[in-house]
Design a protein around this motif. Structure first.
Motif, PDB file in Angstrom:
ATOM      1  N   TYR A  10       0.835  -1.200   0.000  1.00 56.52           N
ATOM      2  CA  TYR A  10       0.000   0.000   0.000  1.00 56.52           C
ATOM      3  C   TYR A  10       0.876   1.259   0.000  1.00 56.52           C
ATOM      4  O   TYR A  10       1.819   1.360   0.787  1.00 56.52           O
TER       5      TYR A  10
ATOM      6  N   ASP B  85       2.989   2.916   3.017  1.00 51.90           N
ATOM      7  CA  ASP B  85       3.281   1.956   4.087  1.00 51.90           C
ATOM      8  C   ASP B  85       4.730   1.495   4.029  1.00 51.90           C
ATOM      9  O   ASP B  85       5.290   1.312   2.936  1.00 51.90           O
TER      10      ASP B  85
ATOM     11  N   GLU C  77       6.546  -2.376  10.107  1.00 54.58           N
ATOM     12  CA  GLU C  77       6.983  -1.618  11.281  1.00 54.58           C
ATOM     13  C   GLU C  77       7.455  -2.552  12.379  1.00 54.58           C
ATOM     14  O   GLU C  77       8.113  -2.133  13.325  1.00 54.58           O
TER      15      GLU C  77
ATOM     16  N   HIS D 147      -1.629  -4.178   2.653  1.00 54.22           N
ATOM     17  CA  HIS D 147      -1.796  -2.941   3.418  1.00 54.22           C
ATOM     18  C   HIS D 147      -1.201  -3.208   4.799  1.00 54.22           C
ATOM     19  O   HIS D 147      -1.904  -3.483   5.763  1.00 54.22           O
ATOM     20  N   ARG D 148       0.112  -3.101   4.879  1.00 59.22           N
ATOM     21  CA  ARG D 148       0.844  -3.592   6.044  1.00 59.22           C
ATOM     22  C   ARG D 148       0.397  -2.954   7.359  1.00 59.22           C
ATOM     23  O   ARG D 148       0.387  -3.614   8.396  1.00 59.22           O
ATOM     24  N   SER D 149       0.045  -1.674   7.327  1.00 57.65           N
ATOM     25  CA  SER D 149      -0.353  -1.004   8.566  1.00 57.65           C
ATOM     26  C   SER D 149      -1.765  -1.382   9.007  1.00 57.65           C
ATOM     27  O   SER D 149      -2.176  -1.062  10.130  1.00 57.65           O
ATOM     28  N   ARG D 150      -2.527  -2.079   8.160  1.00 61.75           N
ATOM     29  CA  ARG D 150      -3.902  -2.471   8.479  1.00 61.75           C
ATOM     30  C   ARG D 150      -4.078  -3.985   8.475  1.00 61.75           C
ATOM     31  O   ARG D 150      -5.219  -4.453   8.521  1.00 61.75           O
TER      32      ARG D 150
END
Length: 225
Positions: free
Chosen positions: A145, A148, A152, A170-173
């Motif tokens: 995404y 992103d 993290e 969508h790594r943050s989600r």
């Protein structure tokens, strides 16, 4: 009383009910053996798959070719991603199963993620340039995404035989293998739990599109996959 008109009407209804039952049975057979429809309930696979998308899933693709890095997979997450006892009661479970079968709702136990590591791979976050590495080589991830980071959360995992390391785009989600490192199985999904490969977005119509397999990655694992 004249029964001559009622008899054909009863037979007509029986024929309709029989036709519906046969259609449902044939559809169930096709969906259990060859192809199925899944509803995307979350943002975890954006931008490729959006909330509310319906995708066509082939159950036979991975029979012809092995699963490889970069593949999208639909899998049964029970015992790994989903709680071992994820039932909500017989009535709620039946309603959820019906909604899932009709492609109207998502499943509490089926997930869509991307394969990052196959058996034998050493997957790590992150290299000096901030990218994920597989077997010591940084990997290109054009599907992540926009905005992103590759991850993290730091991790360093060797994928055991018969398992997969899976992540959302969508790594943050995305709740994925990273989120389950301390859980039973360590977030590594058994290959046998893979249901199939998404092959096409079929709804909404303005997003109707093929989902082609990515080209095979050059990185090799210890098992040569």
């Amino acid at each position: 009383m004249d029964h001559t008109k009622r008899q054909p009407r009863k037979q007509g209804w029986r024929f309709v009910l029989l036709a519906v039952a046969m259609a449902v049975a044939i559809s169930g057979l096709i969906r259990s053996l060859w192809i199925d429809v899944y509803f995307i309930p979350s943002e975890s696979m954006e931008p490729l798959l959006g909330v509310g998308d319906r995708i066509l899933v082939s159950r036979t693709d991975f029979g012809a070719e092995p699963i490889r890095r970069g593949d999208l997979v639909v899998f049964d997450g029970r015992g790994t991603f989903a709680p071992l006892n994820s039932g909500k009661g017989p009535v709620a479970d039946a309603a959820a199963a019906a909604g899932h079968w009709l492609g109207l709702t998502g499943s509490d136990t089926s997930y869509v993620k991307r394969v990052i590591g196959v058996p034998g791979d050493h997957v790590r976050c992150c290299g000096a340039d901030g990218r994920l590495t597989v077997n010591g080589q940084a990997i290109e991830e054009s599907y992540v995404y926009p905005g992103d980071a590759p991850s993290e959360q730091r991790f360093d995992v060797v994928v055991p035989e018969g398992r997969l390391w899976l992540m959302g785009d969508h790594r943050s989600r995305s709740a994925d293998s990273r989120s389950l490192l301390g859980a039973p199985g360590g977030g590594l999904v058994p290959v046998e739990r893979v249901i199939g490969r998404p092959v096409r977005i079929i709804w909404p119509l303005d997003r109707f599109a093929e989902l082609p397999r990515p080209a095979a990655a050059a990185t090799t694992s210890k098992n040569g996959l």
